[in-house]
Enzyme design. Structure first.
Site, PDB file in Angstrom:
ATOM      1  N   HIS A 152     -19.637   8.080   2.454  1.00 27.79           N
ATOM      2  CA  HIS A 152     -20.549   6.963   2.708  1.00 27.79           C
ATOM      3  C   HIS A 152     -21.534   7.301   3.832  1.00 27.79           C
ATOM      4  CE1 HIS A 152     -17.330   4.233   0.742  1.00 27.79           C
ATOM      5  NE2 HIS A 152     -18.179   4.703  -0.152  1.00 27.79           N
ATOM      6  N   TYR A 209     -15.600   6.134 -12.460  1.00 28.34           N
ATOM      7  CA  TYR A 209     -15.188   5.150 -11.449  1.00 28.34           C
ATOM      8  C   TYR A 209     -15.682   3.758 -11.851  1.00 28.34           C
ATOM      9  CZ  TYR A 209     -15.485   2.350  -7.181  1.00 28.34           C
ATOM     10  OH  TYR A 209     -15.403   1.322  -6.272  1.00 28.34           O
ATOM     11  N   ASN A 231     -22.690  -1.990  -0.581  1.00 24.49           N
ATOM     12  CA  ASN A 231     -22.164  -0.996   0.364  1.00 24.49           C
ATOM     13  C   ASN A 231     -21.490  -1.650   1.560  1.00 24.49           C
ATOM     14  OD1 ASN A 231     -24.514   0.208  -1.175  1.00 24.49           O
ATOM     15  ND2 ASN A 231     -23.608   2.006  -0.258  1.00 24.49           N
ATOM     16  N   ASP A 291       3.984   1.772  -4.335  1.00 28.40           N
ATOM     17  CA  ASP A 291       2.945   2.102  -5.310  1.00 28.40           C
ATOM     18  C   ASP A 291       2.853   0.986  -6.350  1.00 28.40           C
ATOM     19  OD1 ASP A 291       1.479   4.925  -6.243  1.00 28.40           O
ATOM     20  OD2 ASP A 291       1.810   3.472  -7.854  1.00 28.40           O
ATOM     21  N   ARG A 325     -30.538   0.846  -0.111  1.00 25.84           N
ATOM     22  CA  ARG A 325     -29.236   0.258  -0.462  1.00 25.84           C
ATOM     23  C   ARG A 325     -29.024  -1.035   0.313  1.00 25.84           C
ATOM     24  NH1 ARG A 325     -30.007   3.182  -3.945  1.00 25.84           N
ATOM     25  NH2 ARG A 325     -28.775   4.937  -4.738  1.00 25.84           N
ATOM     26  N   ILE A 343     -30.072  14.442   3.037  1.00 19.16           N
ATOM     27  CA  ILE A 343     -30.804  13.343   2.390  1.00 19.16           C
ATOM     28  C   ILE A 343     -31.104  13.777   0.961  1.00 19.16           C
ATOM     29  CG2 ILE A 343     -32.939  11.980   2.413  1.00 19.16           C
ATOM     30  CD1 ILE A 343     -33.066  12.459   5.464  1.00 19.16           C
ATOM     31  N   PHE A 344     -30.540  13.043   0.015  1.00 15.45           N
ATOM     32  CA  PHE A 344     -30.705  13.440  -1.392  1.00 15.45           C
ATOM     33  C   PHE A 344     -31.984  12.824  -1.964  1.00 15.45           C
ATOM     34  CE2 PHE A 344     -26.131  13.659  -0.529  1.00 15.45           C
ATOM     35  CZ  PHE A 344     -25.876  14.976  -0.898  1.00 15.45           C
ATOM     36  N   ASP A 346       0.861  -1.192   0.000  1.00 15.76           N
ATOM     37  CA  ASP A 346       0.000   0.000   0.000  1.00 15.76           C
ATOM     38  C   ASP A 346       0.893   1.236   0.000  1.00 15.76           C
ATOM     39  OD1 ASP A 346      -1.859   2.130   0.980  1.00 15.76           O
ATOM     40  OD2 ASP A 346      -3.225   0.452   1.349  1.00 15.76           O
TER      41      ASP A 346
HETATM   42  N1  NAD Z   1     -16.126   1.026   0.473  1.00 11.63           N
HETATM   43  C1  NAD Z   1     -17.073   0.485  -0.295  1.00 11.63           C
HETATM   44  O1  NAD Z   1     -18.244   0.426   0.093  1.00 11.63           O
HETATM   45  C2  NAD Z   1     -16.709  -0.098  -1.658  1.00 11.63           C
HETATM   46  C3  NAD Z   1     -17.751  -0.466  -2.515  1.00 11.63           C
HETATM   47  C4  NAD Z   1     -17.420  -1.028  -3.757  1.00 11.63           C
HETATM   48  C5  NAD Z   1     -16.086  -1.233  -4.103  1.00 11.63           C
HETATM   49  N2  NAD Z   1     -15.085  -0.841  -3.259  1.00 11.63           N
HETATM   50  C6  NAD Z   1     -13.684  -1.073  -3.665  1.00 11.63           C
HETATM   51  O2  NAD Z   1     -13.018  -1.712  -2.601  1.00 11.63           O
HETATM   52  C7  NAD Z   1     -11.656  -1.317  -2.555  1.00 11.63           C
HETATM   53  C8  NAD Z   1     -11.316  -0.824  -1.160  1.00 11.63           C
HETATM   54  O3  NAD Z   1     -12.185   0.222  -0.801  1.00 11.63           O
HETATM   55  P1  NAD Z   1     -11.969   1.028   0.554  1.00 11.63           P
HETATM   56  O4  NAD Z   1     -13.279   1.665   0.872  1.00 11.63           O
HETATM   57  O5  NAD Z   1     -11.312   0.154   1.549  1.00 11.63           O
HETATM   58  O6  NAD Z   1     -10.958   2.160   0.038  1.00 11.63           O
HETATM   59  P2  NAD Z   1      -9.708   2.824   0.786  1.00 11.63           P
HETATM   60  O7  NAD Z   1      -9.413   4.095   0.059  1.00 11.63           O
HETATM   61  O8  NAD Z   1      -9.926   2.888   2.244  1.00 11.63           O
HETATM   62  O9  NAD Z   1      -8.532   1.785   0.482  1.00 11.63           O
HETATM   63  C9  NAD Z   1      -7.793   1.772  -0.717  1.00 11.63           C
HETATM   64  C10 NAD Z   1      -6.334   1.586  -0.349  1.00 11.63           C
HETATM   65  O10 NAD Z   1      -5.559   1.499  -1.548  1.00 11.63           O
HETATM   66  C11 NAD Z   1      -4.358   2.246  -1.388  1.00 11.63           C
HETATM   67  N3  NAD Z   1      -3.915   2.648  -2.737  1.00 11.63           N
HETATM   68  C12 NAD Z   1      -4.585   3.407  -3.648  1.00 11.63           C
HETATM   69  N4  NAD Z   1      -3.870   3.524  -4.767  1.00 11.63           N
HETATM   70  C13 NAD Z   1      -2.719   2.817  -4.588  1.00 11.63           C
HETATM   71  C14 NAD Z   1      -1.582   2.566  -5.400  1.00 11.63           C
HETATM   72  N5  NAD Z   1      -1.450   3.079  -6.632  1.00 11.63           N
HETATM   73  N6  NAD Z   1      -0.585   1.795  -4.903  1.00 11.63           N
HETATM   74  C15 NAD Z   1      -0.691   1.273  -3.658  1.00 11.63           C
HETATM   75  N7  NAD Z   1      -1.738   1.481  -2.835  1.00 11.63           N
HETATM   76  C16 NAD Z   1      -2.742   2.257  -3.299  1.00 11.63           C
HETATM   77  C17 NAD Z   1      -4.763   3.402  -0.482  1.00 11.63           C
HETATM   78  O11 NAD Z   1      -3.671   3.983   0.213  1.00 11.63           O
HETATM   79  C18 NAD Z   1      -5.757   2.730   0.470  1.00 11.63           C
HETATM   80  O12 NAD Z   1      -5.105   2.199   1.615  1.00 11.63           O
HETATM   81  C19 NAD Z   1     -11.481  -0.273  -3.652  1.00 11.63           C
HETATM   82  O13 NAD Z   1     -10.941  -0.928  -4.782  1.00 11.63           O
HETATM   83  C20 NAD Z   1     -12.898   0.192  -3.925  1.00 11.63           C
HETATM   84  O14 NAD Z   1     -13.050   0.641  -5.252  1.00 11.63           O
HETATM   85  C21 NAD Z   1     -15.372  -0.274  -2.052  1.00 11.63           C
END
Ligand code: NAD
Length: 330
Positions: free
Chosen positions: A187, A141, A170, A51, A219, A205-206, A31
């Protein structure tokens, strides 16, 4: 197995890491901390700050730790931001994702579990949503997540990398150690809890004129621990084949007003609300059909009760701030 979790310092990733460790998998977190939190990474995991686009570090990490499977959660995930800054989303969610797949090929890692999203469906034609339904994202997205799913399919055909794509609805709630800490937060449940904690003046509330039981959007909320456990199960199916699964609880879901009312009950705090107009592209109802994941993976949510979800998130918020958020507690 030896597993590498990209984004394992994020909200969902940190809980996934707890569950992979619990299942006995040696777990490496990769990360860059752009949105993650180092202290949420379980102490028993190995942490690498890097990264996805750092190809050398990524390949070294895969090789040095004899990684057998990757759980790919690192991404940007703010819908609104993706509309105004699509480049940021295509680079991180698609280009960096391809870099990961190529590093896996170069290191002979042939299994991946991917964090996809319900946003790939856009405005669905029917409810509950099944995996075979039309995918038609309505924002960059969702486009980037669907583009990566397409890449996974092509990489399986050409290079034999097996994938399980989990289309989350969600994610909500918290484990004992890890909870939701996004900046900015978009969220509903954390926003309502922050309002209960006095950190926000009101919950917006939208739209309250949707064709739902109380006029607010419905949801499908899935507890983050249930969601994390699905990843451990998804790793197993990769011995046999690739698959796509919705990851939601199904059922009736919860309305925005039900979330707010339940949070009032849990926190004992009056939560001010303000109704504004509908947001474009916000469907009235988004509910997963979870039949496939239940029958094919044997996954069953244990914590889908809304009250439990909110209680776990509230408890975590209070612990995280050493009780400071509890100042308005009844
Ligand atoms: N939270 C939700 O309800 C939800 C719903 C649908 C999908 N998702 C997907 O789940 C995954 C996690 O979501 P989350 O809510 O935990 O998000 P988050 O932002 O808390 O976690 C994402 C992590 O990825 C790391 N990151 C981002 N780009 C990076 C890179 N280039 N290299 C290394 N690390 C990188 C960030 O530092 C972070 O720790 C995401 O892919 C998101 O699209 C989340």
């Amino acid at each position: 197995m030896n597993i590498l979790v990209t984004g394992g310092a994020g909200y969902i990733g940190s809980v996934v890491v707890e569950e992979t460790l619990h299942a006995g998998h040696k777990t490496v977190v990769y990360d860059n901390l752009v949105n993650g939190h180092r202290d949420m990474v379980a102490p028993d995991a190995t942490f690498i700050e890097g990264d996805l686009l750092d190809r050398t570090l990524l390949e070294t990490s895969l090789r040095d730790h004899d990684i057998e499977a990757v759980i790919h959660m690192a991404a940007y995930s703010l819908v609104g931001e993706s509309v105004v800054e699509p480049e940021k989303y295509y680079v991180n969610n698609v280009v960096a994702g391809i870099a990961l797949l190529d590093a896996m090929r170069a290191s002979d890692v042939s299994k991946i579990v991917f964090s996809s999203t319900a946003a790939v469906y856009g405005e669905p034609e029917k409810q509950p949503i099944e995996e075979s339904d039309r995918t038609a994202p309505t924002n960059p997205y969702g486009d980037t997540k669907l583009a990566f799913e397409h890449a996974l399919k092509a990489y399986e055909t050409a290079y034999g990398i097996r994938y399980a794509s989990l289309r989350y609805f969600n994610a909500a709630g918290a484990s004992e150690r890890c909870g939701e800490l996004h900046e900015p937060e978009t969220h509903l449940i954390p926003l309502v809890l922050q309002t209960a904690a006095g950190q926000r003046d009101f919950v917006e509330i939208f739209g309250d004129d949707y064709p739902t039981r109380d006029g607010t959007c419905i949801r499908d909320y899935v507890h983050v621990v249930d969601l994390a456990r699905a990843h451990v199960k998804a790793l197993e199916i990769l011995d046999e084949r690739s698959a796509i699964f919705n990851l939601g609880c199904g059922g009736d879901g919860y309305t925005v007003s039900e979330v707010i009312e339940t949070t009032r009950e849990v926190t004992g705090v009056n939560i001010p609300t303000r109704v504004s107009s509908r947001r474009p592209g916000d469907p009235a109802v988004l509910i997963a059909s979870s039949d496939r994941i239940k029958s094919e993976l044997g996954w069953q949510p244990e914590f889908q009760d809304l009250r439990f979800i909110i209680e776990s998130a509230w408890k975590w918020m209070k612990t995280r701030s050493n009780g400071a958020v509890a100042r308005k507690d009844a």
